[in-house]
Design an enzyme around this catalytic site. Structure first.
Site, mmCIF file in Angstrom:
data_model
loop_
_atom_site.group_PDB
_atom_site.id
_atom_site.type_symbol
_atom_site.label_atom_id
_atom_site.label_comp_id
_atom_site.label_asym_id
_atom_site.label_seq_id
_atom_site.Cartn_x
_atom_site.Cartn_y
_atom_site.Cartn_z
ATOM 1 N N TYR A 160 0.901 7.846 -12.377
ATOM 2 C CA TYR A 160 -0.011 6.707 -12.492
ATOM 3 C C TYR A 160 -1.435 7.177 -12.805
ATOM 4 O O TYR A 160 -2.143 6.572 -13.606
ATOM 5 C CB TYR A 160 0.024 5.882 -11.195
ATOM 6 N N GLU A 195 -5.834 11.539 1.806
ATOM 7 C CA GLU A 195 -5.639 12.271 0.553
ATOM 8 C C GLU A 195 -4.992 11.380 -0.492
ATOM 9 O O GLU A 195 -5.422 11.351 -1.637
ATOM 10 C CB GLU A 195 -4.785 13.517 0.802
ATOM 11 N N TYR A 230 -0.420 5.301 -1.806
ATOM 12 C CA TYR A 230 0.324 4.833 -2.966
ATOM 13 C C TYR A 230 1.286 3.733 -2.553
ATOM 14 O O TYR A 230 2.026 3.874 -1.580
ATOM 15 C CB TYR A 230 1.112 5.998 -3.589
ATOM 16 N N VAL A 231 1.228 2.641 -3.297
ATOM 17 C CA VAL A 231 2.195 1.551 -3.162
ATOM 18 C C VAL A 231 2.800 1.364 -4.544
ATOM 19 O O VAL A 231 2.067 1.292 -5.545
ATOM 20 C CB VAL A 231 1.522 0.254 -2.666
ATOM 21 N N GLY A 270 -0.975 -2.186 0.966
ATOM 22 C CA GLY A 270 -1.971 -1.122 1.011
ATOM 23 C C GLY A 270 -3.027 -1.410 2.070
ATOM 24 O O GLY A 270 -3.457 -0.512 2.799
ATOM 25 N N TYR A 297 -11.055 -1.521 -2.431
ATOM 26 C CA TYR A 297 -11.672 -0.811 -1.313
ATOM 27 C C TYR A 297 -12.988 -1.457 -0.894
ATOM 28 O O TYR A 297 -13.274 -1.583 0.298
ATOM 29 C CB TYR A 297 -11.904 0.663 -1.671
#
Length: 167
Positions: free
Chosen positions: A31, A88, A91-92, A102, A136
């Site tokens: 991705y 780190e 991921y979904v 998420g 975010y």
């Protein structure tokens, strides 16, 4: 017909999850257009995560099927005098994005921060990943634009270590 209620659960990864973790890492790298950089193997992950306990992993499951993961570890803030959690990777799978999985995984990590008396939860995000950046920010995360990330790897890491060895 009644729609089946979807049940999302978060669990701590076990050693048996090593191949799944590597699969998620490769999907994330693909991705991010970084798949050629993945050199991790199941053996490396098993040693690092479950033998040496260098990081932790949580797995997000929808109706018992893994749909995402987060890999994290502790860092330390000298200014706060407390540990933090560094995320780190989060991921979904694309088919399950936009459904707050998420957000729930980040909430789980925030809860761990509170339980472990950590001063902060932090992570990096690629500059081009605008959808993640907006996601975010909606959660209250602040970008640290005044900081520059540095990294030393490979041959340069070896050369840098020679500075110590020469003393």
């Amino acid at each position: 017909m009644l729609e089946k209620k979807q049940e999302f659960k978060i669990r701590i990864a076990k050693e048996e999850d090593t191949s799944l973790i590597l699969k998620f890492i490769k999907e994330l790298a693909d991705y991010e257009k970084l798949l050629p950089e993945v050199v991790a193997t199941e053996e490396i992950l098993r040693e690092s995560l479950f033998k040496r306990n260098m990081a932790e992993v949580i797995i997000g499951e929808l109706n018992g099927k893994p749909i995402g993961f987060a890999l994290f570890f502790h860092n330390f803030s000298t200014f706060l005098g407390k540990p933090g959690i560094y995320l780190e990777d989060l991921y979904v799978k694309p088919a399950f994005r936009g459904r707050e999985f998420g957000k729930q995984m980040l909430g789980y990590l925030a809860t761990l921060c509170e339980e472990r008396d950590c001063g902060r939860l932090e992570w990096w995000c690629l500059d081009w990943n605008k959808s993640s950046i907006e996601f975010y920010k909606k959660l209250g995360a602040e970008s640290m634009d005044e900081w520059t990330t540095f990294r030393v790897t490979g041959e340069n890491l070896k050369k840098l270590s020679e500075n110590y060895k020469k003393v």
